[in-house]
Write an enzyme that holds these catalytic residues in place. Structure first.
Site, PDB file in Angstrom:
ATOM      1  N   ARG A 176     -11.902   7.799 -10.141  1.00  0.00           N
ATOM      2  CA  ARG A 176     -11.289   9.145 -10.156  1.00  0.00           C
ATOM      3  C   ARG A 176     -10.578   9.394 -11.497  1.00  0.00           C
ATOM      4  NH1 ARG A 176     -10.579  10.688  -4.178  1.00  0.00           N
ATOM      5  NH2 ARG A 176     -12.799  10.605  -3.683  1.00  0.00           N
ATOM      6  N   ARG A 232      -4.961 -21.303  -3.277  1.00  0.00           N
ATOM      7  CA  ARG A 232      -5.500 -22.234  -4.293  1.00  0.00           C
ATOM      8  C   ARG A 232      -4.387 -23.152  -4.794  1.00  0.00           C
ATOM      9  NH1 ARG A 232     -10.595 -21.891  -6.625  1.00  0.00           N
ATOM     10  NH2 ARG A 232     -10.854 -19.744  -5.963  1.00  0.00           N
ATOM     11  N   ARG A 236     -11.472   3.002  -6.651  1.00  0.00           N
ATOM     12  CA  ARG A 236     -11.319   4.460  -6.478  1.00  0.00           C
ATOM     13  C   ARG A 236     -10.462   5.061  -7.614  1.00  0.00           C
ATOM     14  NH1 ARG A 236      -7.115   7.187  -4.044  1.00  0.00           N
ATOM     15  NH2 ARG A 236      -7.584   9.177  -3.016  1.00  0.00           N
ATOM     16  N   ARG A 292      -8.337 -13.045   3.674  1.00  0.00           N
ATOM     17  CA  ARG A 292      -8.980 -12.266   2.603  1.00  0.00           C
ATOM     18  C   ARG A 292      -9.410 -10.879   3.057  1.00  0.00           C
ATOM     19  NH1 ARG A 292     -11.765 -16.200  -0.873  1.00  0.00           N
ATOM     20  NH2 ARG A 292     -13.601 -14.887  -0.879  1.00  0.00           N
ATOM     21  N   ASP A 344      -4.015 -14.609  -4.118  1.00  0.00           N
ATOM     22  CA  ASP A 344      -3.196 -15.777  -4.456  1.00  0.00           C
ATOM     23  C   ASP A 344      -1.879 -15.448  -5.178  1.00  0.00           C
ATOM     24  OD1 ASP A 344      -5.269 -17.243  -3.386  1.00  0.00           O
ATOM     25  OD2 ASP A 344      -6.180 -17.703  -5.326  1.00  0.00           O
ATOM     26  N   GLY A 352     -10.546 -16.780 -12.674  1.00  0.00           N
ATOM     27  CA  GLY A 352     -11.909 -17.055 -13.126  1.00  0.00           C
ATOM     28  C   GLY A 352     -12.509 -15.830 -13.804  1.00  0.00           C
TER      29      GLY A 352
HETATM   30  O1  F6P Z   1      -8.733 -17.100  -4.843  1.00  0.00           O
HETATM   31  C1  F6P Z   1      -8.780 -16.611  -3.548  1.00  0.00           C
HETATM   32  C2  F6P Z   1      -9.117 -17.697  -2.574  1.00  0.00           C
HETATM   33  O2  F6P Z   1      -9.156 -17.141  -1.272  1.00  0.00           O
HETATM   34  C3  F6P Z   1      -8.208 -18.922  -2.587  1.00  0.00           C
HETATM   35  O3  F6P Z   1      -7.000 -18.704  -1.918  1.00  0.00           O
HETATM   36  C4  F6P Z   1      -9.084 -19.969  -1.967  1.00  0.00           C
HETATM   37  O4  F6P Z   1      -8.722 -21.258  -2.405  1.00  0.00           O
HETATM   38  C5  F6P Z   1     -10.459 -19.596  -2.475  1.00  0.00           C
HETATM   39  O5  F6P Z   1     -10.399 -18.241  -2.865  1.00  0.00           O
HETATM   40  C6  F6P Z   1     -11.582 -19.776  -1.481  1.00  0.00           C
HETATM   41  O6  F6P Z   1     -12.770 -19.489  -2.135  1.00  0.00           O
HETATM   42  P1  F6P Z   1     -14.150 -19.238  -1.419  1.00  0.00           P
HETATM   43  O7  F6P Z   1     -14.096 -17.900  -0.730  1.00  0.00           O
HETATM   44  O8  F6P Z   1     -15.150 -19.252  -2.518  1.00  0.00           O
HETATM   45  O9  F6P Z   1     -14.317 -20.322  -0.410  1.00  0.00           O
END
Ligand code: F6P
Length: 324
Positions: A25, A172, A21, A257, A128, A104
């Site tokens: 904007r 991670r 957003r 997440r 993370d 990544g």
């Molecule tokens: O990088 C975010 C994350 O949620 C990490 O904490 C976890 O190891 C990974 O992604 C899990 O990945 P996926 O959703 O591809 O299983």
């Protein structure tokens, strides 16, 4: 620069929408045409690129996930894939990119910039909090609060049944989520990859607690801990303890997440989104926008992905002192 595109990539994080957003904007404010690339690098390769305007981002600041969707693209790791992506951007006249994502995403962005020189600025979006060049990443605060809510709930049942719980959180290779939700949740111990805690130490902590008439305990385990995941650690502890313990393991997983982003994440996302956009328009490239000591800064992608952001020694020490 008159035409730019934004995309989200890698694991989604609460606050990514607030970031999109701010970019859209901000672009409207600066009279720049803005496009959204759907499903990250995969969408770039396929040319799944849609126009965005101020209205497209109404009513999303409070939503988790990402309206642009996300993916981890294998094809973008190949030079053929990146060539296709470049051809799509060229065809649509895209002159600059804002990439919202983590490690990544920026690894891909750096390679792409070096090959094709399309100016790209990143905004750190990952639960993370493992990126060098920003004190906090978008989504981290929400994830910590989600994990904390779960710990508080588990504490109730652990206490009722006199149990020991091992709670595995994401991150991670980083222990940020674990250490902060562990401190806030009053965990008896926290196991993170940045601070090797042998199983024998955890046994010592638990035994000390029981000697003081503690009947339940919570150990927060970062998924990347060197001793293994929470299941493996719980098994080792059970084998290593003389007392008969009633142990349970909970892996919080992807619940961390999702969800409504906290105020902190919405503000950080807005600041970093606008910061990334305005940096790009001023000529920044191949860098990530971050907030360090409350100042907006730009750090080369290369440093964000290769340099390690250490977990504060103070926090590690605090867990040891406050849990006894
Ligand atoms: O990088 C975010 C994350 O949620 C990490 O904490 C976890 O190891 C990974 O992604 C899990 O990945 P996926 O959703 O591809 O299983």
């Amino acid at each position: 620069m008159k035409k730019i595109a934004v995309f989200t990539s890698g694991g989604d994080a609460p606050g990514m929408n607030a970031c999109i957003r701010a970019i859209v904007r901000g672009a409207a404010y600066h009279n720049v045409e803005v496009f959204g690339i759907v499903r990250g690098y995969n969408g770039m390769i396929k040319g799944d690129i849609i126009p965005l305007n101020s209205q497209s981002v109404s009513n999303i600041i409070q939503r988790g996930g990402t309206i642009l969707k996300s993916a981890r693209s294998k094809e973008f790791m190949t030079s053929e894939g990146r060539q296709k992506a470049y051809d799509q951007l060229k065809e649509k006249g895209i002159e600059g990119l804002v990439a919202i994502g983590g490690n990544g995403t920026f690894t891909g962005a750096e390679i792409f910039y070096n090959e094709f020189k399309i100016p790209t600025v990143g905004a750190p979006g990952t639960i993370d909090n493992d990126l060098y060049g920003t004190d906090y990443t978008i989504g981290y605060d929400t994830a910590v609060n989600t994990a904390l809510d779960a710990i508080d709930k588990i504490r109730d049942t652990a206490d009722s049944h006199d149990r020991v719980f091992f709670i595995e959180v994401m991150g991670r290779d980083s222990g940020y989520i674990a250490i902060e939700c562990g401190i806030a949740g009053g965990a008896e111990a926290v196991m993170i990859p940045e601070n090797l805690t042998p199983v024998s130490d955890i046994i010592g902590i638990l035994q000390k607690g029981f000697a003081k008439a503690k009947s339940s305990s919570i150990v927060v385990v970062a998924e990347g801990d060197e001793e293994g995941n929470a299941q493996i650690i719980a098994k080792k502890i059970k084998e290593g303890m003389s007392a008969e313990l009633d142990i349970r393991v909970t892996t919080l997983g992807h619940i961390q997440r999702g969800g409504i982003p906290t105020a902190s994440d919405r503000i950080l996302a807005s600041r970093l989104g606008l910061g990334a956009l305005e940096g790009l328009l001023r000529g920044e490239k191949n860098v990530m926008a971050g907030v360090v000591n409350n100042q907006l800064v730009y750090t080369p992608f290369h440093d964000t992905i290769t340099k390690k952001k250490p977990v504060s020694e103070d926090l590690i020490r605090m867990v040891e002192i406050l849990s006894t």
